[in-house]
Design a protein around this motif. Structure first.
Motif, PDB file in Angstrom:
ATOM      1  N   PRO A   1       0.384   4.791  15.630  1.00 58.62           N
ATOM      2  CA  PRO A   1      -0.890   5.506  15.804  1.00 58.62           C
ATOM      3  C   PRO A   1      -0.861   6.648  16.805  1.00 58.62           C
ATOM      4  N   GLY A   2       0.032   6.594  17.814  1.00 57.53           N
ATOM      5  CA  GLY A   2       0.100   7.685  18.773  1.00 57.53           C
ATOM      6  C   GLY A   2       0.368   9.020  18.111  1.00 57.53           C
ATOM      7  N   ILE A   3       1.171   9.016  17.052  1.00 60.80           N
ATOM      8  CA  ILE A   3       1.437  10.230  16.280  1.00 60.80           C
ATOM      9  C   ILE A   3       0.393  10.399  15.185  1.00 60.80           C
ATOM     10  N   LEU A   4       0.047   9.315  14.533  1.00 58.63           N
ATOM     11  CA  LEU A   4      -0.887   9.382  13.404  1.00 58.63           C
ATOM     12  C   LEU A   4      -2.268   9.888  13.815  1.00 58.63           C
TER      13      LEU A   4
ATOM     14  N   ASP B   1       2.460   0.722   9.269  1.00 59.87           N
ATOM     15  CA  ASP B   1       1.993  -0.672   9.202  1.00 59.87           C
ATOM     16  C   ASP B   1       0.648  -0.780   8.489  1.00 59.87           C
ATOM     17  N   HIS B   2       0.254   0.256   7.767  1.00 65.48           N
ATOM     18  CA  HIS B   2      -1.103   0.289   7.221  1.00 65.48           C
ATOM     19  C   HIS B   2      -1.251  -0.669   6.033  1.00 65.48           C
ATOM     20  N   GLU B   3      -1.702  -1.883   6.345  1.00 62.19           N
ATOM     21  CA  GLU B   3      -1.921  -2.892   5.300  1.00 62.19           C
ATOM     22  C   GLU B   3      -3.323  -2.766   4.703  1.00 62.19           C
ATOM     23  N   GLY B   4      -4.273  -2.319   5.519  1.00 61.14           N
ATOM     24  CA  GLY B   4      -5.681  -2.323   5.133  1.00 61.14           C
ATOM     25  C   GLY B   4      -6.352  -3.554   5.695  1.00 61.14           C
ATOM     26  N   GLY B   5      -7.526  -3.375   6.276  1.00 59.53           N
ATOM     27  CA  GLY B   5      -8.238  -4.518   6.851  1.00 59.53           C
ATOM     28  C   GLY B   5      -7.887  -4.715   8.312  1.00 59.53           C
ATOM     29  N   GLN B   6      -7.342  -5.872   8.635  1.00 59.67           N
ATOM     30  CA  GLN B   6      -7.055  -6.210  10.028  1.00 59.67           C
ATOM     31  C   GLN B   6      -6.075  -5.244  10.683  1.00 59.67           C
ATOM     32  N   LEU B   7      -5.140  -4.723   9.921  1.00 59.28           N
ATOM     33  CA  LEU B   7      -4.140  -3.810  10.478  1.00 59.28           C
ATOM     34  C   LEU B   7      -4.165  -2.485   9.714  1.00 59.28           C
ATOM     35  N   GLU B   8      -4.780  -1.476  10.340  1.00 61.13           N
ATOM     36  CA  GLU B   8      -4.877  -0.139   9.750  1.00 61.13           C
ATOM     37  C   GLU B   8      -4.436   0.878  10.786  1.00 61.13           C
ATOM     38  N   THR B   9      -3.549   1.779  10.404  1.00 63.11           N
ATOM     39  CA  THR B   9      -2.991   2.728  11.362  1.00 63.11           C
ATOM     40  C   THR B   9      -3.150   4.185  10.947  1.00 63.11           C
ATOM     41  N   ILE B  10      -3.430   4.456   9.675  1.00 64.12           N
ATOM     42  CA  ILE B  10      -3.518   5.835   9.192  1.00 64.12           C
ATOM     43  C   ILE B  10      -4.989   6.228   9.074  1.00 64.12           C
ATOM     44  N   PRO B  11      -5.480   7.111   9.943  1.00 64.75           N
ATOM     45  CA  PRO B  11      -6.919   7.415   9.973  1.00 64.75           C
ATOM     46  C   PRO B  11      -7.428   8.170   8.755  1.00 64.75           C
TER      47      PRO B  11
ATOM     48  N   ILE C   1      -6.966   7.328   5.636  1.00 63.43           N
ATOM     49  CA  ILE C   1      -7.198   6.416   4.523  1.00 63.43           C
ATOM     50  C   ILE C   1      -8.522   5.689   4.738  1.00 63.43           C
ATOM     51  N   PRO C   2      -9.417   5.668   3.741  1.00 56.93           N
ATOM     52  CA  PRO C   2     -10.666   4.914   3.896  1.00 56.93           C
ATOM     53  C   PRO C   2     -10.390   3.464   4.261  1.00 56.93           C
ATOM     54  N   SER C   3     -11.173   2.919   5.161  1.00 58.40           N
ATOM     55  CA  SER C   3     -10.955   1.564   5.634  1.00 58.40           C
ATOM     56  C   SER C   3     -11.130   0.546   4.507  1.00 58.40           C
ATOM     57  N   SER C   4     -10.309  -0.485   4.546  1.00 55.98           N
ATOM     58  CA  SER C   4     -10.337  -1.535   3.529  1.00 55.98           C
ATOM     59  C   SER C   4     -11.173  -2.726   4.006  1.00 55.98           C
ATOM     60  N   ILE C   5     -11.720  -3.479   3.061  1.00 53.99           N
ATOM     61  CA  ILE C   5     -12.408  -4.720   3.429  1.00 53.99           C
ATOM     62  C   ILE C   5     -11.402  -5.780   3.854  1.00 53.99           C
TER      63      ILE C   5
ATOM     64  N   ARG D   1      -5.183  -3.832  -6.388  1.00 56.99           N
ATOM     65  CA  ARG D   1      -4.309  -2.794  -6.925  1.00 56.99           C
ATOM     66  C   ARG D   1      -4.944  -1.416  -6.752  1.00 56.99           C
ATOM     67  N   ARG D   2      -6.251  -1.302  -7.001  1.00 53.60           N
ATOM     68  CA  ARG D   2      -6.913  -0.005  -6.860  1.00 53.60           C
ATOM     69  C   ARG D   2      -6.842   0.491  -5.421  1.00 53.60           C
ATOM     70  N   TYR D   3      -6.997  -0.445  -4.466  1.00 49.73           N
ATOM     71  CA  TYR D   3      -6.920  -0.032  -3.061  1.00 49.73           C
ATOM     72  C   TYR D   3      -5.513   0.439  -2.702  1.00 49.73           C
ATOM     73  N   THR D   4      -4.477  -0.318  -3.103  1.00 51.85           N
ATOM     74  CA  THR D   4      -3.119   0.076  -2.728  1.00 51.85           C
ATOM     75  C   THR D   4      -2.681   1.327  -3.473  1.00 51.85           C
ATOM     76  N   GLU D   5      -3.211   1.528  -4.680  1.00 56.30           N
ATOM     77  CA  GLU D   5      -2.897   2.754  -5.402  1.00 56.30           C
ATOM     78  C   GLU D   5      -3.535   3.955  -4.701  1.00 56.30           C
ATOM     79  N   MET D   6      -4.783   3.772  -4.245  1.00 55.16           N
ATOM     80  CA  MET D   6      -5.463   4.847  -3.521  1.00 55.16           C
ATOM     81  C   MET D   6      -4.787   5.111  -2.178  1.00 55.16           C
ATOM     82  N   SER D   7      -4.596   4.055  -1.389  1.00 57.10           N
ATOM     83  CA  SER D   7      -4.001   4.246  -0.065  1.00 57.10           C
ATOM     84  C   SER D   7      -2.566   4.734  -0.178  1.00 57.10           C
ATOM     85  N   GLY D   8      -1.831   4.217  -1.175  1.00 58.66           N
ATOM     86  CA  GLY D   8      -0.467   4.687  -1.387  1.00 58.66           C
ATOM     87  C   GLY D   8      -0.420   6.149  -1.773  1.00 58.66           C
ATOM     88  N   GLY D   9      -1.387   6.580  -2.561  1.00 58.90           N
ATOM     89  CA  GLY D   9      -1.439   7.985  -2.951  1.00 58.90           C
ATOM     90  C   GLY D   9      -1.654   8.892  -1.756  1.00 58.90           C
ATOM     91  N   ILE D  10      -2.521   8.467  -0.832  1.00 56.90           N
ATOM     92  CA  ILE D  10      -2.763   9.257   0.379  1.00 56.90           C
ATOM     93  C   ILE D  10      -1.515   9.258   1.260  1.00 56.90           C
TER      94      ILE D  10
END
Length: 466
Positions: free
Chosen positions: A39-42, A66-76, A78-82, A96-105
């Motif tokens: 996150p220091g760079i991100l 480490d951007h898994e979505g939810g409890q651990l999110e590091t890339i600002p 990407i829209p936050s995940s539930i 799948r839709r979330y990882t496809e979206m976040s992966g695309g970003i």
């Protein structure tokens, strides 16, 4: 052996939290195969763009977060995940839709890998290190969601790394802080804890991260260092032929109980391929330790050579030729520098107060970052802020003045105040950062024209001047 030594850095995945000269040196000197961006760079857009620009010039890497979505999110960006826990109560198609979206970003930014999805199971009273990161308690459902998550990432060109083998869910302790036990008979572990990993591997998983958990019913060593886990179970029984990556070696379950030499020797002899270093300053000692162990014959060169090949194969397969580093190149192309002499180190910074000039203008957000960018290159001794209509009021300054000029031509009083600085300071350099028409009034002075207020453009200009 000489060729292997030249490529030894490829078996290290290294985390970086800042982009500076030390970062450049470590990457150029050791050429790690994997780059983990923290996150220091991100969270610093300038550093992120510059980092990707730098990496694009130095070769190809596995670049992860480490951007898994939810409890651990590091890339600002990407829209936050539930989060996985909530997704686990819904339909796998949403995962799948979330990882496809976040992966695309991620792919657009420049990543080609992610340390996700988590396949650990939920057990009551588990460690907060797992918490909401799990898809649930049913191993078959967790497998279904894990496969869906991997498919979404892969469809976006991102290599998923499933974790944490052989499962961290049962532990009530956090392996970040000390020895972590997961006591379960082999048969139950095979049918429960390992089931999500087994099914996801059957669906083509190519990378897996180990857990520093110890199951004394199988081995007294943490799974990361255990040949029984990495070779006998994961390679031979589960038929996994992909990349085995350790969790961060600095975690106390490992570093608190084993020396650097023990970690390196045991991991590669157990069948591991890449060691994850959470802190970049650990790269030299781990690299040199591996080099020494290879030369002493304590690690077979064939094992490390095979690991290098696996890393290079995945780098080539998931190579990302596009990243946001292009903005740094574009910013450099837009610069016009008319300076007879570069400024000294100690400077007096003259800045406009933040203000949007039109309803069709929201650049005021950039003004608040200007001082931070200048401090990356100069020792800012004084800062003077001015109103756009009035211009800067400085009687005299013993330092080189860097005057950030914003649409001075619009305000007669302001324009005159800027021009008078040449008589009230030791030296003045005008940084024209908005309308290029301002240059007309400063052509006979040292000046820089950026055609942009964006901190990236300022950074590129100052890099040229420093």
């Amino acid at each position: 052996m000489n060729e292997l030594i030249e490529n030894l850095g490829r078996v290290f995945f290294c985390g970086f939290n800042k982009f500076d000269e030390e970062t450049k040196y470590l990457i150029e000197r050791y050429r790690p195969g994997g780059i983990l961006i923290y996150p220091g760079i991100l969270s610093d857009e300038v550093s992120l763009v510059e980092f990707f620009d730098f990496l694009s010039q130095k070769g190809d890497f596995l670049i992860s977060s480490d951007h898994e979505g939810g409890q651990l999110e590091t890339i600002p960006y990407i829209p936050s995940s539930i989060g996985n826990m909530a997704f686990g109560f819904s339909d796998p198609s949403f995962t799948r839709r979330y990882t496809e979206m976040s992966g695309g970003i991620m792919r657009i930014i420049g990543f080609n890998m992610v340390f996700a999805p988590v396949l650990d199971l939920y057990f009551e009273g588990n460690s907060p290190a797992i918490g909401l990161r799990t898809f649930g308690k049913d191993p078959e459902r967790v497998a279904e969601y894990g496969v869906a998550a991997c498919q979404g990432f892969i469809s976006s060109g991102i290599l998923p790394c499933i974790k944490h083998f052989p499962g961290h869910g049962r532990s009530k302790k956090d392996s970040h802080y000390g020895k972590t036990l997961v006591e379960v008979p082999y048969e139950e572990m095979w049918n429960v804890d390992l089931l999500p990993f087994r099914i996801t591997i059957e669906h083509g998983a190519e990378a897996i991260m180990t857990a520093h958990v110890t199951n004394p019913r199988i081995d007294d060593l943490p799974a990361t260092l255990s040949r029984k886990f990495l070779t006998d179970i994961l390679r031979n029984k589960m038929n996994f032929s992909g990349l085995i990556l350790s969790d961060a070696v600095e975690m106390k379950a490992l570093s608190g109980n084993f020396s650097v030499e023990e970690i390196v020797a045991r991991f590669f002899n157990a069948g591991g391929n890449m060691l994850l270093l959470g802190r970049e300053n650990n790269l030299p000692v781990y690299y040199e330790t591996l080099e020494k162990l290879l030369k002493n014959g304590k690690i077979p060169s064939e094992a490390v050579e095979a690991s290098v090949r696996k890393v290079e194969y995945l780098i080539e397969k998931y190579k990302n030729p596009s990243d946001i580093g292009f903005m740094a190149k574009a910013a450099r192309n837009a610069l016009k520098i008319s300076v007879n002499e570069k400024p000294g180190k100690e400077v007096h910074l003259v800045l406009p107060k933040a203000r949007d000039l039109s309803p069709a203008d929201n650049t005021s957000r950039y003004y608040r970052k200007i001082k931070e960018v200048f401090r990356k290159f100069f020792d800012v001794k004084e800062v003077t802020y001015y109103d756009l209509e009035e211009g800067p009021a400085i009687e005299n300054s013993p330092y080189q003045v860097l005057d950030v000029v914003v649409d001075a031509f619009r305000f007669e009083k302001s324009l005159e105040a800027h021009r008078k600085l040449r008589n009230r300071a030791k030296k003045v350099l005008y940084m024209i950062v908005r309308d290029p028409y301002d240059e007309t009034f400063f052509e006979d002075s040292n000046h820089v024209l950026t055609h942009s207020l964006n901190p990236i453009s300022l950074y590129e200009a100052l890099k040229k001047l420093s």
